[in-house]
Design an enzyme around this catalytic site. Structure first.
Site, PDB file in Angstrom:
ATOM      1  N   GLY A  54       0.788  -1.075  -0.068  1.00 24.13           N
ATOM      2  CA  GLY A  54      -0.043  -0.160  -0.091  1.00 24.13           C
ATOM      3  C   GLY A  54       0.824   1.378   0.085  1.00 24.13           C
ATOM      4  N   CYS A  81       5.557  -5.991   1.286  1.00 26.04           N
ATOM      5  CA  CYS A  81       5.762  -4.599   0.932  1.00 26.04           C
ATOM      6  C   CYS A  81       5.384  -3.910   2.249  1.00 26.04           C
ATOM      7  CB  CYS A  81       5.283  -4.004  -0.277  1.00 26.04           C
ATOM      8  SG  CYS A  81       6.213  -2.470  -0.726  1.00 26.04           S
ATOM      9  N   TYR A  82       4.238  -2.962   1.972  1.00 25.54           N
ATOM     10  CA  TYR A  82       4.051  -2.272   3.336  1.00 25.54           C
ATOM     11  C   TYR A  82       3.454  -3.267   4.735  1.00 25.54           C
ATOM     12  CZ  TYR A  82       1.324   0.707   6.265  1.00 25.54           C
ATOM     13  OH  TYR A  82       0.536   1.304   7.324  1.00 25.54           O
ATOM     14  N   HIS A 168       7.345  -7.803  -4.337  1.00 24.07           N
ATOM     15  CA  HIS A 168       5.952  -8.254  -4.502  1.00 24.07           C
ATOM     16  C   HIS A 168       5.793  -9.620  -5.405  1.00 24.07           C
ATOM     17  CE1 HIS A 168       3.709  -4.500  -3.574  1.00 24.07           C
ATOM     18  NE2 HIS A 168       4.959  -4.053  -3.718  1.00 24.07           N
ATOM     19  N   GLU A 170       3.218 -11.193  -6.195  1.00 18.92           N
ATOM     20  CA  GLU A 170       1.938 -11.427  -6.857  1.00 18.92           C
ATOM     21  C   GLU A 170       1.910 -10.528  -8.254  1.00 18.92           C
ATOM     22  OE1 GLU A 170       2.725  -8.989  -4.426  1.00 18.92           O
ATOM     23  OE2 GLU A 170       1.609  -7.242  -4.562  1.00 18.92           O
ATOM     24  N   GLY A 224     -20.756  -8.137 -25.421  1.00 20.38           N
ATOM     25  CA  GLY A 224     -19.261  -8.483 -25.035  1.00 20.38           C
ATOM     26  C   GLY A 224     -19.311  -9.231 -24.112  1.00 20.38           C
ATOM     27  N   VAL A 225     -18.138 -10.148 -23.901  1.00 21.02           N
ATOM     28  CA  VAL A 225     -18.036 -11.142 -22.832  1.00 21.02           C
ATOM     29  C   VAL A 225     -18.376 -10.742 -21.361  1.00 21.02           C
ATOM     30  CG1 VAL A 225     -16.530 -12.739 -21.928  1.00 21.02           C
ATOM     31  CG2 VAL A 225     -15.925 -11.368 -23.641  1.00 21.02           C
ATOM     32  N   ASP A 226     -17.993  -9.490 -20.952  1.00 20.61           N
ATOM     33  CA  ASP A 226     -18.430  -9.055 -19.701  1.00 20.61           C
ATOM     34  C   ASP A 226     -19.803  -9.024 -19.555  1.00 20.61           C
ATOM     35  OD1 ASP A 226     -15.632  -8.971 -19.682  1.00 20.61           O
ATOM     36  OD2 ASP A 226     -15.422  -6.999 -19.607  1.00 20.61           O
ATOM     37  N   THR A 228     -22.485 -10.015 -20.833  1.00 21.55           N
ATOM     38  CA  THR A 228     -23.230 -11.134 -21.214  1.00 21.55           C
ATOM     39  C   THR A 228     -23.167 -11.931 -20.249  1.00 21.55           C
ATOM     40  OG1 THR A 228     -22.727 -10.975 -23.648  1.00 21.55           O
ATOM     41  CG2 THR A 228     -23.703 -12.908 -22.801  1.00 21.55           C
ATOM     42  N   LYS A 372     -10.153 -10.743 -16.670  1.00 25.52           N
ATOM     43  CA  LYS A 372     -10.907 -11.183 -17.970  1.00 25.52           C
ATOM     44  C   LYS A 372     -10.755 -12.853 -18.125  1.00 25.52           C
ATOM     45  CE  LYS A 372     -12.685  -9.655 -21.419  1.00 25.52           C
ATOM     46  NZ  LYS A 372     -13.360  -8.160 -21.392  1.00 25.52           N
TER      47      LYS A 372
END
Ligand code: XMP
Length: 600
Positions: A54, A81-82, A168, A170, A224-226, A228, A372
């Site tokens: 953060g 990190c933080y 990090h 991630e 679109g995908v999202d 729908t 996505k």
């Protein structure tokens, strides 16, 4: 039945917590993002706790509050990190205020390849982004890995199962970061990979029901995908009759798109689906507009205006309806939807009036924590057909932000062009700086600068090198394109151009050729997204130019230009060059960063 494994991620700001939660889901373990000040009760049953990074510093007066009891719950904790600094500070170590921020790759020297570093090499590349650092360790802790600039890059109190990393794990820039998280989740926390996307559906359905209550949902469905997938999920949670979905034909859709969307959704059995033709209205609102953010905001606000009008027409009480949207997580970051990210672009689903509705809890966005590829997995789970789930991402503002406009005024770019040519020459190429601008992202901030066109013969590797050098060394340039056709270049001129029906239909033609050809070549899945862009640039005295922008990406936060096989590219180019009024085809050879995927 055994209780499902759960990792809690405490969110200390910026976008780190969401990315960590996603990584844990990738490991098939349920992850939950909670406020750092959450009660012990809320943490009960968690197999592990991860403290995110953060922007704060532990000595700041308004540093985020957190529940100090987390370190004595006998639950393994990993601070990143933080989170790492906070744990050291809270347990009696010393954190030093950084004089400079350290960004970028670092080489991690690992002392023991066991536990968290099981299966890794002695030296690993990691990504750093921090100001402060841990100078003195709390009692019971030891450093388990270091970098040249950071003695305590990874620390552990093995007995209490407390760990901290300055880097990090991630982010994808830490190549074996997921392996480290896997070691924590399975090796240290003893989680089982028992999370499925089906669990997500169940949980989200409950949340949707709770948020919506007795009301209904009005969903803007682009096809679109999202949107729908969001529609399918909302219908599953609430029943089809309580979800009214409206497809707005903005005029900026792909060729025949609205018709195809209507057919596809009807085939899916979405009975409460409607189409409104608003083409005229959108074109009028955008006439003469050139600046991309202005275009984006007008489009986003228009969607809401149309939604409200439709509600009134249907005699529905707006109080009984929530707005449904298929917003996914990356949309919120780009529009600075989180505390600490700069605004790159205003996504159509994040304009001011939607932000107001969000504040009033009047928007339901069941995908807003997902990326996505997760949305696609969810789509398959919900039984949507492959051809919908594997559609390329398409932005809400559609072709409007792929149709570059200009007031026709030119600038003196000769000094910039001279610098570009000095680099281009080293690759046997010639550089021309174009008189238009496009959006980029550099140092996490937005840029709006000129593209440079390269002319001449070179392979993709050489072009990539030339592009990287030009954007790194010349701050006035954030994007580089390469001229595919014509071979001979006599003149390059800027034309005055606005967002007109004629220009959009020209772009639709070129885009349809691209889509058809990549289907024929079996490249739909291999290419992540393929924008086709129209530039008001006259080459050799002919009309306008097209840019091909295929990219490879996973999360849209970063992307690489996709080096197409010559055969497919030449086939596309030749076909586009036959379209009337197209004088040139360029190929975008810029990664993200420094450019963005879309030009505006
Ligand atoms: P950029 O161009 O910022 O785009 O690299 C990242 C991804 O976001 C999509 N995009 C949008 N999607 N509404 C959307 O739903 C928008 O306003 C919008 N703008 C960009 C873009 O197509 C890419 O996949």
């Amino acid at each position: 039945m055994a209780r499902q494994s759960r990792i809690v991620v405490l969110d200390f700001g910026a976008q780190y917590a969401h990315l960590i939660a996603r990584r844990i889901r990738q490991l098939r373990v349920f992850s939950e993002i909670l406020d750092p000040n959450s009660s012990v009760k809320a943490l009960k049953g968690a197999k592990g706790i991860i403290l995110s990074g953060g922007p704060a510093s532990v000595y700041e007066k308004d540093a985020p509050k957190f529940n100090k009891k987390i370190f004595s719950l006998k639950i393994p904790v990993l601070g990143l990190c933080y989170g790492h600094q906070l744990m050291a500070h809270a347990l009696g170590g010393k954190v030093e205020k950084g004089k400079v921020r350290e960004y970028g790759f670092a080489e991690l020297e690992i002392k023991k390849n066991a536990g968290l570093f099981n299966g890794l090499s002695q030296k690993e590349t990691v990504w750093m982004s921090h100001g402060d650092k841990v100078e003195e360790l709390p009692p019971g802790f030891e450093a388990i890995a270091s970098t040249v600039d950071c003695e305590n890059a990874a620390v552990a109190n093995e007995e209490k199962k407390l760990f901290g990393f300055q880097f990090h794990p991630e982010v994808t820039h830490t190549p074996h970061g997921l392996k480290i998280l896997e070691n924590f989740v399975f090796g240290i926390c003893n989680c089982k990979p028992d999370w499925t996307i089906g669990n997500y559906v169940e949980k989200k359905c409950c949340e949707i029901k709770k948020q919506v209550g007795e009301r209904n949902v009005f969903l803007l469905a682009s096809g679109g995908v999202d949107s729908t997938v969001a529609l399918a999920l909302l219908e599953k949670a609430l029943g089809a009759e309580r979800v009214y979905s409206l497809h707005v034909d903005t005029g900026f859709m792909r060729k025949n798109e609205s018709k195809n969307v209507a057919e596809a959704l009807q085939k899916l059995g979405c009975s409460n689906f409607h189409v409104v033709n608003s083409q005229q209205e959108f074109f009028e609102a955008l006439r003469g507009k050139i600046e991309p953010e202005e275009k984006r905001k007008i489009i986003g606000e228009k969607f809401i205006e149309i939604q409200n009008r439709e509600l009134r027409k249907l005699n529905l009480n707006p109080k009984d309806w929530l707005l449904g949207q298929g917003t996914i997580y990356p949309d919120t970051i780009e529009t600075a939807g989180t505390k600490n990210s700069a605004r790159i672009k205003t996504h159509h689903n994040r304009v001011d009036s939607i932000m107001e509705l969000l504040k009033a809890n009047l928007v339901v966005e069941p995908l807003n924590q997902l990326y996505k590829d997760e949305v696609r997995e969810l789509g398959i789970e919900l039984g949507l057909p492959e051809e919908i789930v594997w559609r390329h991402p398409f932005p809400g503002p559609g072709l409007a932000i792929r149709c570059i406009c200009s007031d026709g005024k030119t600038q003196d770019l000769s000094a910039v062009e001279e610098k570009a040519n000095a680099i281009a020459k080293e690759f046997g190429l010639h550089a021309i700086v174009l008189q238009i601008k496009s959006v980029g992202v550099q140092g996490d901030a937005r840029s709006y600068a000129h593209p440079c066109a390269l002319v001449g013969k070179a392979d993709w590797k050489q072009l990539e090198k030339a592009s990287t050098r030009i954007t790194n060394e010349i701050c006035e340039i954030n994007r580089v394109v390469w001229l595919v056709q014509p071979q001979q270049l006599e003149s390059v001129e800027l034309e005055k151009a606005e967002l007109s029906e004629e220009r959009i239909s020209l772009l639709q033609e070129a885009d349809a050729i691209v889509m058809q050809k990549i289907r024929e070549h079996g490249l739909m899945k291999e290419i992540w997204q393929f924008p086709t862009v129209l530039l008001p640039i006259k080459v050799n005295g002919i009309g306008e130019s097209i840019v091909l922008r295929p990219v490879d990406s996973t999360e849209a936060m970063t992307a690489r230009f996709y080096p197409m096989k010559k055969e497919a590219m030449e086939e596309i180019t030749s076909k586009i060059m036959q379209v009337q009024n197209i004088g040139a085809v360029f190929f975008d050879i810029t990664h993200k960063p420094p450019a963005t995927i879309e030009w505006e």
